[in-house]
Design a protein around this motif. Sequence first.
Motif, mmCIF file in Angstrom:
data_model
loop_
_atom_site.group_PDB
_atom_site.id
_atom_site.type_symbol
_atom_site.label_atom_id
_atom_site.label_comp_id
_atom_site.label_asym_id
_atom_site.label_seq_id
_atom_site.Cartn_x
_atom_site.Cartn_y
_atom_site.Cartn_z
ATOM 1 N N VAL A 22 51.171 35.794 43.523
ATOM 2 C CA VAL A 22 51.404 37.079 44.038
ATOM 3 C C VAL A 22 49.976 38.012 43.817
ATOM 4 O O VAL A 22 49.586 37.820 42.634
ATOM 5 C CB VAL A 22 52.534 37.653 43.108
ATOM 6 N N LEU A 23 49.680 38.624 44.762
ATOM 7 C CA LEU A 23 48.598 39.298 44.801
ATOM 8 C C LEU A 23 48.752 40.903 44.286
ATOM 9 O O LEU A 23 49.761 41.532 45.384
ATOM 10 C CB LEU A 23 47.634 39.527 45.922
ATOM 11 N N LEU A 24 48.664 41.350 43.283
ATOM 12 C CA LEU A 24 49.106 42.909 42.861
ATOM 13 C C LEU A 24 48.150 43.888 42.947
ATOM 14 O O LEU A 24 47.026 43.461 42.389
ATOM 15 C CB LEU A 24 49.762 42.800 41.434
ATOM 16 N N ASP A 25 48.165 44.908 43.737
ATOM 17 C CA ASP A 25 47.312 46.094 43.972
ATOM 18 C C ASP A 25 47.900 47.193 43.184
ATOM 19 O O ASP A 25 48.908 47.777 43.295
ATOM 20 C CB ASP A 25 47.351 46.291 45.329
ATOM 21 N N PHE A 26 47.123 47.652 42.064
ATOM 22 C CA PHE A 26 47.568 48.575 41.310
ATOM 23 C C PHE A 26 46.823 49.937 41.749
ATOM 24 O O PHE A 26 45.368 49.651 41.701
ATOM 25 C CB PHE A 26 47.250 48.596 39.649
ATOM 26 N N TRP A 27 47.372 50.945 42.282
ATOM 27 C CA TRP A 27 46.613 51.726 43.086
ATOM 28 C C TRP A 27 47.344 53.346 42.862
ATOM 29 O O TRP A 27 48.335 53.488 42.086
ATOM 30 C CB TRP A 27 46.930 51.684 44.468
ATOM 31 N N PRO A 74 41.432 50.952 41.791
ATOM 32 C CA PRO A 74 42.184 49.887 41.811
ATOM 33 C C PRO A 74 41.891 48.553 41.043
ATOM 34 O O PRO A 74 40.998 48.233 40.986
ATOM 35 C CB PRO A 74 41.763 49.522 43.294
ATOM 36 N N THR A 75 42.921 48.066 40.572
ATOM 37 C CA THR A 75 42.863 46.911 39.958
ATOM 38 C C THR A 75 43.770 45.740 40.542
ATOM 39 O O THR A 75 44.875 46.159 41.295
ATOM 40 C CB THR A 75 43.511 47.038 38.440
ATOM 41 N N LEU A 76 43.147 44.893 40.884
ATOM 42 C CA LEU A 76 43.780 43.349 41.514
ATOM 43 C C LEU A 76 44.135 42.367 40.526
ATOM 44 O O LEU A 76 43.235 41.971 39.939
ATOM 45 C CB LEU A 76 43.223 42.989 42.688
ATOM 46 N N VAL A 84 49.065 36.210 34.543
ATOM 47 C CA VAL A 84 47.845 36.465 35.285
ATOM 48 C C VAL A 84 46.838 35.514 35.324
ATOM 49 O O VAL A 84 46.430 34.729 34.329
ATOM 50 C CB VAL A 84 47.228 37.831 34.515
ATOM 51 N N HIS A 85 46.597 35.065 36.555
ATOM 52 C CA HIS A 85 45.697 34.063 36.795
ATOM 53 C C HIS A 85 44.218 34.440 36.980
ATOM 54 O O HIS A 85 43.243 33.794 36.750
ATOM 55 C CB HIS A 85 46.231 33.198 37.994
ATOM 56 N N ASN A 86 44.243 35.648 37.655
ATOM 57 C CA ASN A 86 42.795 36.107 37.928
ATOM 58 C C ASN A 86 42.821 37.653 38.078
ATOM 59 O O ASN A 86 43.945 38.189 38.432
ATOM 60 C CB ASN A 86 42.287 35.630 39.354
ATOM 61 N N SER A 87 41.901 38.384 38.027
ATOM 62 C CA SER A 87 41.932 39.990 38.201
ATOM 63 C C SER A 87 40.589 40.431 38.490
ATOM 64 O O SER A 87 39.529 39.821 38.223
ATOM 65 C CB SER A 87 42.367 40.569 36.914
ATOM 66 N N THR A 88 40.609 41.665 39.024
ATOM 67 C CA THR A 88 39.320 42.268 39.289
ATOM 68 C C THR A 88 39.607 43.915 39.528
ATOM 69 O O THR A 88 40.766 44.325 39.681
ATOM 70 C CB THR A 88 38.644 41.982 40.825
ATOM 71 N N ILE A 89 38.545 44.550 39.014
ATOM 72 C CA ILE A 89 38.592 45.979 38.950
ATOM 73 C C ILE A 89 37.672 46.811 40.055
ATOM 74 O O ILE A 89 36.497 46.187 40.054
ATOM 75 C CB ILE A 89 38.344 46.490 37.684
ATOM 76 N N GLY A 90 38.026 47.535 40.804
ATOM 77 C CA GLY A 90 37.175 48.521 41.460
ATOM 78 C C GLY A 90 37.177 48.052 43.068
ATOM 79 O O GLY A 90 37.923 46.940 43.500
ATOM 80 N N VAL A 91 36.289 48.552 43.830
ATOM 81 C CA VAL A 91 36.386 48.253 45.251
ATOM 82 C C VAL A 91 35.652 46.652 45.521
ATOM 83 O O VAL A 91 34.948 46.393 44.913
ATOM 84 C CB VAL A 91 35.654 49.076 46.139
ATOM 85 N N GLN A 92 36.539 45.900 46.144
ATOM 86 C CA GLN A 92 36.182 44.420 46.442
ATOM 87 C C GLN A 92 35.939 44.180 47.753
ATOM 88 O O GLN A 92 36.784 44.699 48.598
ATOM 89 C CB GLN A 92 37.144 43.350 45.564
ATOM 90 N N ASN A 99 38.570 34.983 47.019
ATOM 91 C CA ASN A 99 38.024 33.931 46.029
ATOM 92 C C ASN A 99 39.018 34.288 44.900
ATOM 93 O O ASN A 99 39.146 33.110 44.367
ATOM 94 C CB ASN A 99 36.838 34.279 45.571
ATOM 95 N N LEU A 100 39.557 35.154 44.740
ATOM 96 C CA LEU A 100 40.382 35.500 43.480
ATOM 97 C C LEU A 100 41.726 34.696 43.796
ATOM 98 O O LEU A 100 42.493 34.062 42.787
ATOM 99 C CB LEU A 100 41.162 36.791 43.315
ATOM 100 N N LEU A 101 42.407 34.438 44.824
ATOM 101 C CA LEU A 101 43.627 33.687 45.160
ATOM 102 C C LEU A 101 43.275 31.957 44.984
ATOM 103 O O LEU A 101 44.191 31.243 45.067
ATOM 104 C CB LEU A 101 43.802 34.009 46.621
ATOM 105 N N LYS A 102 41.932 31.590 45.018
ATOM 106 C CA LYS A 102 41.971 30.305 44.824
ATOM 107 C C LYS A 102 41.993 29.406 43.668
ATOM 108 O O LYS A 102 42.108 30.345 42.550
ATOM 109 C CB LYS A 102 40.316 29.971 45.287
#
Length: 102
Positions: A22-27, A74-76, A84-92, A99-102
């Motif tokens: 699941v890709l979660l977009d916190f916005w 935004p945090t994904l 939580v398998h992967n995460s990133t913050i900010g515009v991507q 790449n986060l999904l791999k």
Amino acid sequence: MSILTITKDNFDSEVINSDKPVLLDFWASWCGPCKMVSPIVDEIANEISDIKVGKVNVDEEGELAQNFKIMSIPTLLVMKDGKVHNSTIGVQSKQNILNLLK
């Protein structure tokens, strides 16, 4: 694929118990960078069928944002098997998100 609106009420059924990543977009609606990331997330949701995509409005779901210690949006997050398998913050870029999904 449709984008899910994730709330604390459906979080367990849609995210924790999901058989797909699941890709979660916190916005938030007032967040400029979130508006830049949102169409990219929507595009990914339409292109990749073996994931779920959910959006969490931090203003409406403060408890979920707190649970994941969301400090900036935004945090994904990529969730797999309830973790939580992967995460990133900010515009991507789209490529960075893929790449986060791999």
